[in-house]
Design a protein around this motif. Structure first.
Motif, short mmCIF file in Angstrom:
data_model
loop_
_atom_site.label_atom_id
_atom_site.label_comp_id
_atom_site.label_asym_id
_atom_site.label_seq_id
_atom_site.Cartn_x
_atom_site.Cartn_y
_atom_site.Cartn_z
N GLU A 49 43.89 44.16 46.46
CA GLU A 49 44.95 44.18 47.47
C GLU A 49 45.43 45.62 47.65
OE1 GLU A 49 46.19 42.05 49.47
OE2 GLU A 49 45.49 40.15 48.72
N LYS B 280 41.94 40.77 45.92
CA LYS B 280 41.99 40.15 47.25
C LYS B 280 41.74 38.65 47.15
CE LYS B 280 42.21 43.35 50.61
NZ LYS B 280 43.21 43.34 51.64
N ARG B 281 40.81 38.28 46.27
CA ARG B 281 40.50 36.86 46.07
C ARG B 281 40.78 36.49 44.63
NH1 ARG B 281 35.88 34.08 48.93
NH2 ARG B 281 36.17 34.74 51.07
N GLN C 109 31.09 38.09 49.50
CA GLN C 109 32.33 37.32 49.46
C GLN C 109 33.51 38.13 49.99
OE1 GLN C 109 33.13 35.80 45.54
NE2 GLN C 109 31.05 35.04 45.30
N PHE C 110 33.50 39.42 49.71
CA PHE C 110 34.57 40.31 50.15
C PHE C 110 34.07 41.08 51.38
CE2 PHE C 110 35.48 39.49 45.78
CZ PHE C 110 36.87 39.45 45.70
N ARG D 99 40.80 34.57 41.17
CA ARG D 99 39.74 33.91 40.40
C ARG D 99 38.42 34.68 40.37
NH1 ARG D 99 40.93 28.34 43.13
NH2 ARG D 99 43.04 28.05 42.41
N THR D 100 38.36 35.84 40.99
CA THR D 100 37.13 36.62 40.97
C THR D 100 36.74 37.01 39.55
OG1 THR D 100 37.64 37.50 43.14
CG2 THR D 100 36.02 38.71 41.84
N ASP E 184 43.83 36.78 38.67
CA ASP E 184 44.31 37.22 39.98
C ASP E 184 44.86 38.64 40.00
OD1 ASP E 184 46.54 36.66 38.46
OD2 ASP E 184 47.64 35.70 40.10
#
Length: 142
Positions: free
Chosen positions: A106, A22-23, A98-99, A25-26, A59
């Motif tokens: 995704e 979803k984000r 963060q999430f 660079r996690t 990613d």
């Protein structure tokens, strides 16, 4: 070609699966990255699946996986994504904040079946290349 057997089937089913975070660079944090990889390997062991190659990108994730034909691809992807997210959020509480949606991955995924050794070798080489490239990249500061 290694054939596997179950109680009612003999099979050689390999899948190249890809899904995104979803984000992006996690997975830059080496501790999170190592934990997620370890978690994928634990999940596959628990369910009786076999990871041939695993590439963790900043990613997305690429998994070259073998599992029995009794499992649908969508179910397998859902299992890996949901359990890995739950365990990762339990281990890294800061990620859960963060999430805020509670979703690490995704919704979609890409899947390809692999049938011959040439294709298998290409996927293994590509996964190793991506991993090597990831290890040599300089971290971005901003």
């Amino acid at each position: 070609m290694a054939w596997r057997t179950s109680s009612h089937a003999t099979y050689d089913c390999k899948y190249h699966l890809i899904w995104c975070l979803k984000r992006p660079r996690t997975l830059r944090d080496p501790e999170v990255r190592a934990y997620v990889e370890k978690t994928f390997r634990a999940i596959t062991e628990e369910f009786g699946f076999w990871i041939d190659a695993l590439a963790m990108e900043t990613d997305h994730v690429q998994v070259f996986l073998e599992f029995p034909p009794r499992y649908a691809i969508a179910r397998m992807v859902g299992t890996l994504k949901s359990i890995s997210a739950s365990r990762t959020f339990a281990r890294f509480v800061s990620l859960r904040r963060q999430f805020w949606s509670g979703e690490l991955w995704e919704d979609g995924y890409a899947a390809g079946t692999v049938g011959d050794e040439v294709t298998s070798d290409l996927i293994r080489r590509d996964s190793k290349r991506h991993t090597a490239e990831q290890d040599t990249k300089q971290p971005e500061l901003f």
